[in-house]
Structures are given as C-alpha cells and as structure tokens.
Design an enzyme around this catalytic site. Structure first.
Site, PDB file in Angstrom:
ATOM      1  N   GLY A   1      45.554  46.145  36.362  1.00 35.88           N
ATOM      2  CA  GLY A   1      44.113  46.032  36.596  1.00 35.88           C
ATOM      3  C   GLY A   1      43.836  45.472  37.969  1.00 35.88           C
ATOM      4  N   ASN A   2      42.587  45.135  38.226  1.00 39.58           N
ATOM      5  CA  ASN A   2      42.258  44.512  39.516  1.00 39.58           C
ATOM      6  C   ASN A   2      41.162  43.476  39.317  1.00 39.58           C
ATOM      7  OD1 ASN A   2      39.599  45.826  39.835  1.00 39.58           O
ATOM      8  ND2 ASN A   2      40.835  47.683  39.972  1.00 39.58           N
ATOM      9  N   ARG A   3      40.799  42.792  40.405  1.00 39.36           N
ATOM     10  CA  ARG A   3      39.932  41.619  40.290  1.00 39.36           C
ATOM     11  C   ARG A   3      38.444  41.942  40.363  1.00 39.36           C
ATOM     12  NH1 ARG A   3      41.882  38.103  44.990  1.00 39.36           N
ATOM     13  NH2 ARG A   3      40.045  36.911  44.424  1.00 39.36           N
TER      14      ARG A   3
END
Ligand code: CTP
Length: 425
Positions: free
Chosen positions: A223-225
């Site tokens: 995933g990412n932020r």
C-alpha cells in the site's frame, strides 16, 4: 485583545481570530451544532450562538453558553442597550445556520425579523451558510426548492444535505452533513470567502482518491501513505458547487463519505481502473488524485505466506495499468467524449536530474492530460497532513502557483481551473 489579532487554537497553532455566529434552528440535528460550536472555539474563534426558541426545545441554553463562553439569547428584546439584533450580524465574519430548518429558511427568504436570529440575518454582510436538515418530503417541496434557490441567488451558501438515515426509520436526502464537514466548508470560507460559487451545476465529475492496496496473500498487501484527504476535499467542494460527483475511493484515513457525493469504494488499482472507466462515460471531467500503485505482486497466495523452508526471498512485481494514460487514450479512441477534461496529480521531489517542476512538466507531456496538479513531497509535505501547496500546470503551457493553505483551499483552486477547462454549451 482585538478580535483581529492572532489567537492560539487548541492544537497550539496561530489562527486569525474571527467572529462567528452559529444560528441554530429547531430540528433534531440541533444537537450536532454543539460539536460545530466546539470546533470553532477550539480553533481560536469567538463564537456567538443564536438559537431559535424552538431550538431550545432540543438543546438547553446552558449547553450553548458553556460551549461558546458567551451569553445566549433568542429574542430581540434581550440586551437592548447593546442593540444585539443589529450588532451581532454587522460585526460577524461568518454566519453558519446549522441546522437550517424549512421554516427558518422560509423566514429568512421573507426577510422576517421576529427573533434575534432572523434579525441577525438581515444585518449580516459577511458570508452566510445554511446547513439544511429536514425530512426528504420537506426538502423536495416546491416551497423549499424555491426558498433555497432564492437564498442562493441572493448570495447565501446553502449546503447540499447528505442522504441517509433521518430521524426515525426513514432515509433520503435532507440529513444535515456531519459537523466536521460543515466546519471544513465554513473554514474554507474564512480563508477564501468566494470559494463556493454554484458554477458546476449540471456538470458530472469523477474524482479518484486515496491509495490502492495490492494483495500479497489473504492478510498482507502493498500500500502507500495516501490519506485521500485531497481527493475527498475536491469531491466535497465539487458537489457543493453544484456538480453531480462520483468519488472512486481507495484506502483512506477512515474518512466519512462527503455529503451529496456518490461514493464507490474500491481496494486495488484494477478495481479503481474499472470503476473510473465505468463512471467516466458521460462525465465532463475526471480528476485522478488517487495514489495508484504502479506495481502489484505477480501472484497472490491463497493462504498466508509462512516463515520457514517455503518463504520467498523476493516478491516479483508486475506493472499495473496507468489509469490516467488509459483515460487519455480512451478520449483519443472516442470511447469517452472528446470534451472530457482530464486532470492528473503528481507528487514530486527534486533530484540530481531536475527540480520538482522540471519533473512535473515532463510528466504532463508524458501523460497527455489537460492539467497536472503538482505537489512537492518529502519533509512531511502533502502526505497525511491537512495542508498543501503546489502548482497547476496546463497542457496549454499555463503555470500557476497555489498558495499554501488547507486542502480545501487547494481543492477550490483546482476546481476553478477544471471549470475553465470544461466546455459550456
Ligand atoms: N496514475 C494512474 N494509474 C497508475 C499510476 C498513476 O492513473 N497506475 C495517475 C495518478 O492518479 C496521478 C498521476 O497518474 O494522477 C501521476 O501519478 P504518479 O505516480 O506521480 O505517476 P507515475 O506515472 O507513476 O510516475 P512516476 O514514474 O514518477 O512514479
């Protein structure tokens, strides 16, 4: 201390202290106005609450006095030497009516001044926001429709209500947006009083937001932020400017669905691509603010990957399709209308080969979209924070800086540019 000097908000930040009037109509949603009053005072503003007599059937005077730290009156004969019915409106920087009942809006349209709140509305020259709350039948009644249109014609902002559970078991349009959402819109008007024109009425806009999650096994993902806050702010504002908005939302920081927006929740880049492609048909604009994963694991294990002899040394990745590039291609192919405006986002850092804007210009040319919204990232900028700044780069060579401010302010600048891109027949 003067009301215009900076004051400290509850989080310690410095804000320009403004005078806010919170008017409260007599509906069950009156209890939500308590949270709104608290948000304003915690932000360092000076708040006067003016309920109607009917509102006091739902929330006691003492509650509003304690939350605002100011006296609370309902009639024009209270505090006569202070001429409160004229002064409170004249001196306000912003008036927010939450909830605005059908009756209260009708009285405002008629120019009545039979209580302190309606008298204040007649003397206010600042932005005035109505947050309606009523049953769907009342919201859709011709009298209310006309009253809302009249208030908007006169320059007031009437927030689109949310759909959902009303008092009792019925559902439908007419629910007051959550206090946090009203606070966000009101705060934007303090930053930029003209931020909510009804200039997108009749327009269809698709917005993507948040990050994607690419599964590795049943419990893990890449995933990412991305928090989704910027895309949500754009969707919320586009709806409040009159557009019909579909928000394709990936993983976010547990954001509530914005009022009057159709939200399609997705997880992976492929699900996001499918949803965007489906909803972009007939859209006037598509705004890709999502942080779409460029890669996904080549295979997804059907059971949890365990430590031990079979544990993988590396995770092979494959490239996800570029949704933005696909949109540009679909417009060339004629799958979507040639007039559809396509907007991309770029989060960039400078490096040895060039600065943020150098990389952004290259990306705009490569992606072929009409507008690129550019954020400089790194050093705590853009991701997971409430503030943003950046640039707007147009395919026509235009370039403008967006001043630092809230993500709502940035959203309003982006929508100004998008409104300029859309073809108005
Ligand atoms: N984007 C997309 N589909 C992808 C990746 C990105 O639609 N698979 C969109 C994003 O929503 C954004 C824009 O492309 O609007 C730019 O995203 P970014 O990740 O900065 O671009 P990349 O092409 O991945 O470039 P880079 O090589 O810098 O990562």
């Amino acid at each position: 201390m003067s009301d215009r000097e900076p004051d400290s908000a509850a989080d310690g930040s410095q804000v320009a202290r403004k005078r806010i009037v919170v008017g409260v109509g007599g509906g069950i949603a009156a209890y939500k106005s308590c949270a709104l009053v608290r948000s304003f005072t915690e932000s360092g503003h000076s708040v006067r609450v003016i309920p109607t007599e009917a509102a006091l059937q739902f929330v006691g005077r003492a509650t509003f006095e304690a939350l605002s730290g100011n006296p609370v009156q309902t009639g024009v004969f209270a505090d006569v030497p202070e001429v409160a019915h004229v002064r409170l409106g004249q001196e306000a920087d912003l008036v927010v009516i939450a909830p605005a009942t059908a009756d209260l809006m009708a009285r405002a349209v008629a120019g009545r001044a039979d209580d302190l709140l309606t008298a204040t509305l007649l003397t206010a020259r600042c932005p005035v926001v109505f947050a309606p709350a009523m049953h769907t039948e009342m919201w859709e009644h011709a009298a209310t429709v006309w009253n809302v249109a009249t208030l908007r014609e006169r320059g007031s902002i009437v927030i689109e209500p949310a759909s959902g559970r009303l008092t009792g078991k019925d559902t439908g349009a007419g629910r007051m947006p959550e206090p946090e959402e009203i606070f966000t819109l009101a705060s934007l008007l303090l930053e930029r009083p003209a931020a909510l024109p009804r200039d997108l009425e009749g327009r269809r806009i698709v917005v993507s937001a948040g990050g994607t999650r690419e599964p590795l096994d049943p419990v893990r993902f890449l995933g990412n932020r991305s928090s989704g806050k910027q895309g949500y702010a754009i969707a919320r504002l586009a709806a409040q400017r009159g557009a019909q908005v579909t928000l394709v939302a990936g993983a976010t920081a547990e954001l509530g669905d914005p009022a009057a927006v159709d939200v399609v929740h997705v997880r992976t880049a492929e699900q996001m691509r499918e949803a965007v492609m489906k909803h972009v048909i007939d859209a006037d604009a598509v705004i890709m603010s999502a942080a779409v994963a460029d890669f996904r694991p080549a295979t997804v294990a059907t059971s949890k990957i365990k430590k031990g002899a079979d544990e993988p040394d590396t995770i092979p990745l494959v490239r996800n399709e570029d949704i933005l590039a696909g949109l540009v291609q679909a417009r060339r192919d004629g799958t979507i209308a040639p007039s559809t405006a396509i907007v991309g986002f770029a989060a960039e850092t400078g490096d040895a080969t060039g600065g943020v804007l150098d990389h952004a210009r290259t990306k705009l040319a490569r992606k072929g979209c009409d507008l690129l919204v550019v954020n400089a990232v790194g050093d705590g900028k853009a991701f997971e924070v409430d503030h943003n700044d950046g640039w707007l780069l147009g395919a026509d060579g235009t370039e403008s800086a967006i001043e630092p401010g809230s993500k709502s302010l940035m959203a309003s600048r982006v929508l100004d540019a998008v409104a300029g891109l859309m073809v108005f027949e």
